[in-house]
Design a protein around this motif. Structure first.
Motif, short mmCIF file in Angstrom:
data_model
loop_
_atom_site.label_atom_id
_atom_site.label_comp_id
_atom_site.label_asym_id
_atom_site.label_seq_id
_atom_site.Cartn_x
_atom_site.Cartn_y
_atom_site.Cartn_z
N ASP A 38 0.83 -1.21 0.00
CA ASP A 38 0.00 0.00 0.00
C ASP A 38 0.86 1.26 0.00
O ASP A 38 1.72 1.44 0.87
CB ASP A 38 -0.93 0.03 1.21
N GLY A 39 0.64 2.12 -0.99
CA GLY A 39 1.36 3.39 -1.07
C GLY A 39 2.71 3.33 -1.76
O GLY A 39 3.36 4.36 -1.93
N LEU A 40 3.14 2.12 -2.16
CA LEU A 40 4.42 2.02 -2.86
C LEU A 40 4.25 2.46 -4.31
O LEU A 40 3.15 2.49 -4.84
CB LEU A 40 4.96 0.58 -2.83
N ILE A 41 5.35 2.79 -4.95
CA ILE A 41 5.32 3.26 -6.33
C ILE A 41 5.84 2.19 -7.29
O ILE A 41 6.52 1.25 -6.87
CB ILE A 41 6.17 4.55 -6.52
N PHE A 42 5.49 2.36 -8.55
CA PHE A 42 6.18 1.62 -9.61
C PHE A 42 7.45 2.42 -9.87
O PHE A 42 7.40 3.51 -10.44
CB PHE A 42 5.31 1.49 -10.87
N HIS A 43 8.57 1.91 -9.39
CA HIS A 43 9.82 2.67 -9.40
C HIS A 43 10.59 2.53 -10.72
O HIS A 43 11.53 3.28 -10.96
CB HIS A 43 10.72 2.25 -8.23
N ARG A 44 10.22 1.57 -11.56
CA ARG A 44 10.93 1.36 -12.83
C ARG A 44 9.88 1.07 -13.90
O ARG A 44 9.12 0.10 -13.78
CB ARG A 44 11.90 0.20 -12.68
N VAL A 45 9.85 1.90 -14.92
CA VAL A 45 8.86 1.78 -15.99
C VAL A 45 9.58 1.92 -17.33
O VAL A 45 10.22 2.93 -17.60
CB VAL A 45 7.77 2.88 -15.85
N ILE A 46 9.48 0.86 -18.13
CA ILE A 46 10.10 0.89 -19.45
C ILE A 46 9.05 0.47 -20.47
O ILE A 46 8.65 -0.70 -20.51
CB ILE A 46 11.33 -0.04 -19.51
N LYS A 47 8.61 1.44 -21.26
CA LYS A 47 7.58 1.18 -22.27
C LYS A 47 8.02 0.06 -23.21
O LYS A 47 9.19 -0.03 -23.56
CB LYS A 47 7.28 2.46 -23.06
N ASP A 48 7.07 -0.77 -23.59
CA ASP A 48 7.30 -1.93 -24.46
C ASP A 48 8.23 -2.96 -23.82
O ASP A 48 8.84 -3.76 -24.51
CB ASP A 48 7.83 -1.50 -25.84
N PHE A 49 8.32 -2.93 -22.49
CA PHE A 49 9.09 -3.94 -21.76
C PHE A 49 8.31 -4.35 -20.50
O PHE A 49 7.66 -5.37 -20.47
CB PHE A 49 10.49 -3.43 -21.43
N MET A 50 8.34 -3.50 -19.44
CA MET A 50 7.68 -3.88 -18.20
C MET A 50 7.56 -2.69 -17.25
O MET A 50 8.19 -1.66 -17.45
CB MET A 50 8.41 -5.04 -17.54
N ILE A 51 6.72 -2.89 -16.21
CA ILE A 51 6.64 -1.94 -15.10
C ILE A 51 6.97 -2.73 -13.82
O ILE A 51 6.58 -3.88 -13.69
CB ILE A 51 5.26 -1.25 -15.01
N GLN A 52 7.73 -2.11 -12.91
CA GLN A 52 8.22 -2.83 -11.73
C GLN A 52 7.89 -2.06 -10.47
O GLN A 52 8.03 -0.84 -10.40
CB GLN A 52 9.73 -3.02 -11.85
N GLY A 53 7.46 -2.79 -9.44
CA GLY A 53 7.13 -2.20 -8.15
C GLY A 53 7.41 -3.18 -7.03
O GLY A 53 8.03 -4.23 -7.23
N GLY A 54 6.91 -2.85 -5.84
CA GLY A 54 7.04 -3.74 -4.69
C GLY A 54 8.23 -3.48 -3.79
O GLY A 54 8.51 -4.26 -2.89
N ASP A 55 8.93 -2.36 -4.02
CA ASP A 55 10.10 -2.00 -3.20
C ASP A 55 9.72 -0.86 -2.27
O ASP A 55 9.43 0.24 -2.72
CB ASP A 55 11.24 -1.57 -4.12
N PRO A 56 9.72 -1.10 -0.94
CA PRO A 56 9.35 -0.04 -0.01
C PRO A 56 10.28 1.16 -0.03
O PRO A 56 9.89 2.25 0.39
CB PRO A 56 9.34 -0.72 1.36
N THR A 57 11.50 1.01 -0.56
CA THR A 57 12.42 2.15 -0.63
C THR A 57 12.19 2.97 -1.90
O THR A 57 12.71 4.08 -2.02
CB THR A 57 13.90 1.71 -0.59
N GLY A 137 5.47 -10.37 -25.41
CA GLY A 137 6.07 -10.75 -24.15
C GLY A 137 7.58 -10.68 -24.19
O GLY A 137 8.17 -10.08 -25.09
N THR A 138 8.19 -11.29 -23.18
CA THR A 138 9.64 -11.24 -23.01
C THR A 138 10.17 -12.66 -22.80
O THR A 138 10.54 -13.03 -21.68
CB THR A 138 10.00 -10.35 -21.81
N PRO A 139 10.26 -13.46 -23.87
CA PRO A 139 10.67 -14.86 -23.70
C PRO A 139 12.07 -15.02 -23.13
O PRO A 139 12.36 -16.06 -22.51
CB PRO A 139 10.58 -15.43 -25.12
N TRP A 140 12.93 -14.05 -23.26
CA TRP A 140 14.29 -14.14 -22.71
C TRP A 140 14.28 -14.14 -21.18
O TRP A 140 15.28 -14.48 -20.56
CB TRP A 140 15.19 -13.02 -23.25
N LEU A 141 13.14 -13.80 -20.56
CA LEU A 141 13.05 -13.82 -19.11
C LEU A 141 12.50 -15.15 -18.57
O LEU A 141 12.53 -15.39 -17.36
CB LEU A 141 12.16 -12.67 -18.61
N ASP A 142 12.01 -16.01 -19.47
CA ASP A 142 11.50 -17.31 -19.03
C ASP A 142 12.61 -18.09 -18.33
O ASP A 142 13.76 -18.10 -18.78
CB ASP A 142 10.98 -18.13 -20.23
#
Length: 185
Positions: A38-57, A137-142
């Motif tokens: 709750d209240g955390l941000i998406f701290h890393r966003v790269i269009k046509d790749f992914m959005i990342q969150g879940g880091d309290p810092t 998708g991103t098959p290289w991450l499988d």
């Protein structure tokens, strides 16, 4: 089981793969129910790749699992990093904590699809190739990141977040906030 990630840009709903990645789903849902996200941000966003969150810092360097230490990967041939996949972020094998990402790549590069086609004779599943062609998708991450869910509603929100203007380290200029994550059994 479903997860509804409610953000300041709208909601995204995901089916969770508790049978494929039980420990990962337990970690994510427990954190969600406890208000960890709750209240955390998406701290890393790269269009046509992914959005990342879940880091309290909010830096991409923090967060921990519900067990207070890293936990092992849970890979499955049935869980791929297709568009809309909910996957664990990590810093190498078996280093899962609290950070997650959502795949936003709508296309797989033709050169990579050709490589995948070339692996058919060695057992690479045609169904997987066809799905990557269809949805992206991103098959290289499988088999490098545990996939533990996939979007069922709110792709427009995912795409909107991915289009957010970013600055240093792919961090959005204006915070994209996870207001809460609701879990439905």
């Amino acid at each position: 089981m479903k997860a509804i990630i409610k953000t300041n840009k709208g909601d995204m709903t995901f089916d969770l793969y508790e049978e494929i990645a039980p420990k990962t789903v337990e970690n994510f849902t427990t954190h969600a129910k406890n208000g960890y996200y709750d209240g955390l941000i998406f701290h890393r966003v790269i269009k046509d790749f992914m959005i990342q969150g879940g880091d309290p810092t909010g830096t991409g360097t923090g967060g921990e699992s519900i067990w207070g230490k890293s936990f092992e990967d849970e890979f499955s041939i049935d869980a791929r990093n297709y568009y809309g996949a909910l996957s664990m972020a990590n810093s190498g094998p078996n280093t899962n904590g609290s950070q997650f990402f959502i795949v936003q790549a709508k296309e797989v590069p033709d050169s990579l699809l050709s490589q995948m086609e070339g692996l058919k004779d060695r057992g690479y599943p045609q169904e997987v190739i066809d799905t990557y062609k269809e949805v992206g998708g991103t098959p290289w991450l499988d088999f490098h990141h545990t996939v533990f869910g996939r979007i069922t509603d709110g792709s427009d929100v995912l795409d909107d977040i991915a289009s957010t203007r970013t600055g240093m380290a792919d961090k959005p200029v204006y915070d994209v906030v996870i207001e809460t994550i609701e879990i439905e059994d």
